[in-house]
Design an enzyme around this catalytic site. Structure first.
Site, short mmCIF file in Angstrom:
data_model
loop_
_atom_site.label_atom_id
_atom_site.label_comp_id
_atom_site.label_asym_id
_atom_site.label_seq_id
_atom_site.Cartn_x
_atom_site.Cartn_y
_atom_site.Cartn_z
N GLU A 188 0.85 -1.21 0.00
CA GLU A 188 0.00 0.00 0.00
C GLU A 188 0.88 1.25 0.00
O GLU A 188 0.57 2.24 -0.68
CB GLU A 188 -0.92 -0.02 1.22
CG GLU A 188 -1.76 1.24 1.41
CD GLU A 188 -1.17 2.16 2.46
OE1 GLU A 188 -1.24 3.39 2.26
OE2 GLU A 188 -0.65 1.64 3.46
N ASP A 232 -6.84 2.05 1.60
CA ASP A 232 -5.55 1.36 1.66
C ASP A 232 -5.51 0.19 0.67
O ASP A 232 -4.49 -0.06 0.02
CB ASP A 232 -5.28 0.83 3.07
CG ASP A 232 -4.95 1.94 4.05
OD1 ASP A 232 -4.73 3.09 3.61
OD2 ASP A 232 -4.94 1.67 5.27
N GLU A 236 -4.90 1.38 -2.90
CA GLU A 236 -3.48 1.69 -3.08
C GLU A 236 -2.65 0.42 -3.16
O GLU A 236 -1.69 0.34 -3.94
CB GLU A 236 -2.99 2.59 -1.96
CG GLU A 236 -3.59 4.00 -2.02
CD GLU A 236 -3.17 4.89 -0.89
OE1 GLU A 236 -3.23 6.12 -1.07
OE2 GLU A 236 -2.79 4.37 0.19
N ASP A 292 0.60 4.07 -2.89
CA ASP A 292 0.33 5.47 -2.57
C ASP A 292 1.27 6.39 -3.35
O ASP A 292 0.84 7.40 -3.93
CB ASP A 292 0.51 5.67 -1.06
CG ASP A 292 0.41 7.14 -0.67
OD1 ASP A 292 -0.66 7.73 -0.83
OD2 ASP A 292 1.42 7.70 -0.20
#
EC number: 3.1.26.3
Length: 225
Positions: free
Chosen positions: A39, A112, A115, A43
């Site tokens: 994650e 989350d 991502e 991101d």
């Protein structure tokens, strides 16, 4: 039980490595091997891909405004909306406690996981494929960005228009859902006090249909002025 193939249809990408997909949809409450690290990678990729898209789409936009719009697009709220469109909560692997407290609907958990999927696609297929998928997911949001409206979406602009005139908020109603589960079309109506009849619109998700209906209402109100 939801299958990887079903998720692949929703996100437009089917993982060849199912263990990589399993990691991406695994919450830390389920296992020590979870999506936290992947994650983190997703991101960073998401921020870069959206920054590049905005840079190309709006050549006259200043740095501060680009940063503000990017922050809006990659926010947890927007990512959770995407996850809802994918029905991602139904695929998440959660610990018993997290599941019992509604973790599959929690915005932060959903964001989350989106991502993490981005990170997983990058690891498996590289940057170009990852960028193509992210831009496809964000296409409707990027297309509807309007510098002249401070980048507020149609529903927000319609709400503010009515509030400024001390009128009731729009009434959105789901009229119909058409098509197969993995390729549904939603039909939504939007009624406001200033129009004699409700306006309807279609979209590939309820959110998109509501945005399209709000846009049509705004155009109708503009024409009636």
């Amino acid at each position: 039980m939801k299958t990887p193939s079903e998720l692949g249809l929703k996100i437009g990408y089917e993982f060849k490595d199912e263990s990589l997909l399993a990691m991406a949809i695994t919450h830390r409450s389920f296992s020590a091997v979870n999506n936290e690290r992947i994650e983190f990678l997703g991101d960073s990729l998401l921020n870069m891909i959206i920054a590049e898209a905005l840079y190309k789409r709006f050549p006259d936009m200043r740095e501060g405004e680009l940063s503000r719009v990017r922050a809006l697009l990659v926010s947890g709220k927007t990512l959770a909306e995407l996850a809802t469109e994918f029905d991602l909560g139904a695929f998440l692997r959660l610990g018993a406690g997290e599941k019992n407290t509604g973790g599959h609907r929690r915005n932060s958990t959903l964001a989350d996981a989106v991502e993490a999927l981005i990170g997983g696609i990058y690891i498996e297929s590289g940057f170009d494929v990852c960028r193509e998928r992210v831009l496809a997911w964000f296409d409707s949001r990027l297309v509807t960005l309007n510098p002249d409206s401070s980048h507020k979406d149609a529903k927000t602009r319609l709400q503010e228009f009515l509030q400024a005139r001390k009128l009731p908020l729009p009434d959105y109603q789901l009229i119909n859902t058409e098509g197969a589960d993995h390729q549904q079309t939603f039909v939504v109506s939007c009624a406001v006090p200033l129009l004699k009849s409700a306006v309807s619109a279609r979209g590939s998700s309820r959110r998109k249909a509501e945005q399209a209906a709000a846009e049509k209402v705004l155009l109708a109100l503009k024409d009636s002025e």
